[in-house]
Motif scaffolding. Structure first.
Motif, PDB file in Angstrom:
ATOM      1  N   ARG A  86     -13.111  -7.597  -5.944  1.00 21.81           N
ATOM      2  CA  ARG A  86     -14.463  -6.901  -6.781  1.00 21.81           C
ATOM      3  C   ARG A  86     -15.525  -6.853  -5.445  1.00 21.81           C
ATOM      4  O   ARG A  86     -15.314  -7.905  -4.388  1.00 21.81           O
ATOM      5  N   GLY A  87     -16.083  -6.001  -5.275  1.00 24.05           N
ATOM      6  CA  GLY A  87     -17.374  -5.571  -4.288  1.00 24.05           C
ATOM      7  C   GLY A  87     -18.345  -4.677  -4.275  1.00 24.05           C
ATOM      8  O   GLY A  87     -18.197  -4.291  -5.683  1.00 24.05           O
ATOM      9  N   ALA A  88     -19.001  -3.929  -3.346  1.00 31.89           N
ATOM     10  CA  ALA A  88     -19.862  -3.684  -3.664  1.00 31.89           C
ATOM     11  C   ALA A  88     -19.991  -2.367  -2.902  1.00 31.89           C
ATOM     12  O   ALA A  88     -20.957  -0.953  -2.381  1.00 31.89           O
ATOM     13  N   ILE A  89     -18.691  -1.554  -3.147  1.00 39.46           N
ATOM     14  CA  ILE A  89     -18.278  -0.305  -2.223  1.00 39.46           C
ATOM     15  C   ILE A  89     -17.714   0.858  -3.257  1.00 39.46           C
ATOM     16  O   ILE A  89     -16.797   0.474  -4.410  1.00 39.46           O
ATOM     17  N   GLY A  90     -18.588   1.620  -3.895  1.00 39.90           N
ATOM     18  CA  GLY A  90     -18.186   2.792  -5.050  1.00 39.90           C
ATOM     19  C   GLY A  90     -17.138   4.172  -4.351  1.00 39.90           C
ATOM     20  O   GLY A  90     -18.184   4.121  -3.549  1.00 39.90           O
ATOM     21  N   VAL A  91     -16.699   4.463  -4.848  1.00 40.18           N
ATOM     22  CA  VAL A  91     -15.713   5.230  -4.099  1.00 40.18           C
ATOM     23  C   VAL A  91     -15.565   6.675  -5.426  1.00 40.18           C
ATOM     24  O   VAL A  91     -15.538   5.906  -6.859  1.00 40.18           O
ATOM     25  N   ALA A  92     -15.201   7.455  -5.293  1.00 38.65           N
ATOM     26  CA  ALA A  92     -15.429   8.599  -5.373  1.00 38.65           C
ATOM     27  C   ALA A  92     -14.941   9.710  -4.597  1.00 38.65           C
ATOM     28  O   ALA A  92     -15.037  10.238  -4.071  1.00 38.65           O
ATOM     29  N   SER A  93     -13.438  10.485  -5.441  1.00 38.37           N
ATOM     30  CA  SER A  93     -12.280  11.735  -4.513  1.00 38.37           C
ATOM     31  C   SER A  93     -12.280  12.423  -5.361  1.00 38.37           C
ATOM     32  O   SER A  93     -11.695  12.378  -6.449  1.00 38.37           O
ATOM     33  N   GLN A  94     -12.299  13.479  -4.562  1.00 39.21           N
ATOM     34  CA  GLN A  94     -11.615  14.707  -4.929  1.00 39.21           C
ATOM     35  C   GLN A  94      -9.594  14.605  -5.105  1.00 39.21           C
ATOM     36  O   GLN A  94      -9.558  15.320  -5.807  1.00 39.21           O
ATOM     37  N   SER A  95      -9.116  13.831  -4.405  1.00 37.11           N
ATOM     38  CA  SER A  95      -8.177  13.381  -3.914  1.00 37.11           C
ATOM     39  C   SER A  95      -7.777  12.226  -4.783  1.00 37.11           C
ATOM     40  O   SER A  95      -8.510  11.080  -4.503  1.00 37.11           O
ATOM     41  N   GLY A  96      -6.749  12.235  -5.341  1.00 39.61           N
ATOM     42  CA  GLY A  96      -6.797  10.666  -6.096  1.00 39.61           C
ATOM     43  C   GLY A  96      -5.858   9.862  -5.290  1.00 39.61           C
ATOM     44  O   GLY A  96      -6.000   8.623  -5.651  1.00 39.61           O
ATOM     45  N   ASN A  97      -5.327  10.817  -4.412  1.00 38.61           N
ATOM     46  CA  ASN A  97      -4.511   9.378  -3.511  1.00 38.61           C
ATOM     47  C   ASN A  97      -5.208   8.597  -2.742  1.00 38.61           C
ATOM     48  O   ASN A  97      -5.416   7.483  -2.115  1.00 38.61           O
ATOM     49  N   PHE A  98      -6.279   9.621  -2.109  1.00 40.01           N
ATOM     50  CA  PHE A  98      -7.723   8.877  -1.388  1.00 40.01           C
ATOM     51  C   PHE A  98      -7.795   7.477  -1.839  1.00 40.01           C
ATOM     52  O   PHE A  98      -9.080   6.539  -1.273  1.00 40.01           O
ATOM     53  N   VAL A  99      -8.556   7.669  -3.212  1.00 33.32           N
ATOM     54  CA  VAL A  99      -8.950   6.234  -4.335  1.00 33.32           C
ATOM     55  C   VAL A  99      -7.968   5.078  -4.148  1.00 33.32           C
ATOM     56  O   VAL A  99      -8.505   4.049  -3.553  1.00 33.32           O
ATOM     57  N   SER A 100      -6.563   5.833  -4.266  1.00 38.08           N
ATOM     58  CA  SER A 100      -5.589   4.080  -3.904  1.00 38.08           C
ATOM     59  C   SER A 100      -5.920   3.807  -2.036  1.00 38.08           C
ATOM     60  O   SER A 100      -5.882   2.847  -1.949  1.00 38.08           O
ATOM     61  N   SER A 101      -5.734   4.825  -1.523  1.00 34.12           N
ATOM     62  CA  SER A 101      -6.480   4.307   0.350  1.00 34.12           C
ATOM     63  C   SER A 101      -7.345   3.081   0.247  1.00 34.12           C
ATOM     64  O   SER A 101      -6.753   2.677   0.552  1.00 34.12           O
ATOM     65  N   PHE A 102      -7.961   3.938  -0.573  1.00 37.59           N
ATOM     66  CA  PHE A 102      -9.289   2.996  -0.221  1.00 37.59           C
ATOM     67  C   PHE A 102      -9.929   1.402  -1.224  1.00 37.59           C
ATOM     68  O   PHE A 102      -9.538   0.598  -0.130  1.00 37.59           O
ATOM     69  N   LEU A 103      -8.853   1.645  -2.422  1.00 40.95           N
ATOM     70  CA  LEU A 103      -7.871   0.551  -2.834  1.00 40.95           C
ATOM     71  C   LEU A 103      -7.364  -0.698  -2.206  1.00 40.95           C
ATOM     72  O   LEU A 103      -7.484  -1.733  -2.251  1.00 40.95           O
ATOM     73  N   ASN A 104      -6.342   0.173  -1.585  1.00 43.29           N
ATOM     74  CA  ASN A 104      -5.415  -0.586  -0.834  1.00 43.29           C
ATOM     75  C   ASN A 104      -5.943  -0.953   0.630  1.00 43.29           C
ATOM     76  O   ASN A 104      -6.159  -2.008   1.231  1.00 43.29           O
ATOM     77  N   TYR A 105      -6.971  -0.438   1.297  1.00 43.57           N
ATOM     78  CA  TYR A 105      -7.885  -0.851   1.927  1.00 43.57           C
ATOM     79  C   TYR A 105      -8.827  -2.462   2.070  1.00 43.57           C
ATOM     80  O   TYR A 105      -9.382  -3.269   2.902  1.00 43.57           O
TER      81      TYR A 105
END
Length: 377
Positions: free
Chosen positions: A45-64
């Motif tokens: 849990r944190g304070a970064i909100g992610v919105a992506s046209q590519s689903g894989n990049f959601v996973s990338s940001f969550l992995n980071y």
């Protein structure tokens, strides 16, 4: 098909349901403990909100987020955006109390002017970090085949982003680290940076990186030089970077850091060399003489010291209201090292290199300038 998608949108409208997608990877909301996605992981849990046209990049940001410990508030894969698109999510994040910074990946922008006008409104309220695919001719062809997006002229788009206050990153790593910096560090009031290092070479390359950026390598004022003289032996660099020259005692690092950060001639600090003592402790722990010969006490001391230095950096930053960025390759080479582990525990990002810390700090300074120019800071 298209007919089924239209029918789904109509049904959702009739029921008053907001449709994310279709053809996306799902939705995450850590404040609601919701994980409705088809690809792992579930982030801290944190304070970064992610919105992506590519689903894989959601996973990338969550992995980071999992790797660094800097967490996520919401994350949405827009998919085909039949009812709600990336701009809608970003607009929501601008008003979302759980979100401090918006982070997005896009490929194509159908109406560039409308998109940028809307994103300017978002940037006035929250930092907005954007990484865009299709910046080259090869990427544009790939974007067209991936999402059907028509990529815009990159130079025009880049200039428009700067005018709109959007922090544009060139890589996914840079985008996440910029967002993590906005989420966890105060903005610098000015460009003047002091580098504090336990090894000279690291300081030299960091000075180069700062000089190539829009930041400034600060001149050390005479009163600050004199104050540091009281803490370090005469062989210290007496310059910026502040090379401690192996003159550290038990309390030197936090004491010198506090002197530097508190000075009105300094706007930000990049600290290098954290984790060295804990790395030495690891060497002892893995050696054939451990745990005998009193090495347990020495190992524990070194690890405790590095953890204390990381915590002190957070406390000094909070007390002065200035960003203090800690960088070491141990953040990825040995995440269990007491130093990067303590940085994560303090709620901040441990940067994997000084260059990456300089890039992130440069984005923070650019945002401060943009806000100030518009009377918003």
């Amino acid at each position: 098909g298209i007919a089924a998608q239209a029918e789904l949108v109509a049904l959702c409208d009739e029921l008053g349901i907001l449709l994310a997608g279709p053809n996306g990877q799902g939705v995450v909301s850590t404040p609601a403990e919701l994980c409705a996605q088809i690809v792992a992981p579930y982030p801290p849990r944190g304070a970064i909100g992610v919105a992506s046209q590519s689903g894989n990049f959601v996973s990338s940001f969550l992995n980071y987020a999992v790797q660094t410990g800097v967490g996520i508030s919401r994350a949405v894969s827009a998919g085909n955006a039949a009812a709600v698109g990336v701009p809608d999510y970003l607009d929501f994040y601008a008003e979302d109390p759980a979100t401090a910074v918006a982070l997005s990946y896009v490929e194509g922008v159908p109406d560039g002017r409308a998109f940028l006008d809307r994103m300017r409104s978002v940037a006035e309220r929250k930092p907005l970090v954007l990484v865009k695919g299709g910046a080259t001719s090869g990427g544009q062809r790939a974007a067209a085949s991936h999402t059907g997006s028509l990529a815009t002229d990159d130079r025009v788009f880049d200039g428009a982003c700067r005018q709109a206050g959007i922090t544009r990153a060139s890589t996914v790593e840079e985008a996440f680290e910029a967002a993590a910096t906005f989420a966890t560090q105060p903005l610098p009031a000015g460009p003047r940076v002091v580098v504090m290092t336990t090894a000279g070479g690291w300081g030299v390359v960091t000075a180069d990186a700062i000089t190539r950026s829009e930041l400034e390598l600060a001149e050390l004022p005479e009163d600050l030089l004199a104050a540091i003289d009281q803490k370090l032996p005469p062989r210290w660099s007496r310059n910026n970077p502040v090379d401690l020259a192996g003159g550290e005692t038990r309390d030197t690092i936090p004491e010198v850091l506090a002197l530097i950060a508190a000075h009105p001639g300094v706007d930000a600090v990049i600290q290098l060399g954290i984790g060295i003592q804990a790395n030495q402790a690891r060497l002892m722990r893995e050696g054939r003489f451990y745990p005998d010969h009193g090495l347990e006490r020495i190992v524990a001391y070194h690890e405790r010291q590095d953890a204390r230095f990381a915590q002190a950096a957070r406390e000094i930053s909070d007390a002065t209201g200035k960003p203090i960025l800690l960088a070491t390759e141990l953040a990825v080479a040995d995440p269990t090292n007491a130093a990067p582990a303590a940085v994560r525990a303090s709620g901040r990002l441990c940067y994997a290199s000084a260059n990456r810390a300089v890039t992130a700090l440069g984005h923070a300074w650019a945002r401060r300038r943009w806000l100030t120019a518009r009377g918003l800071a």
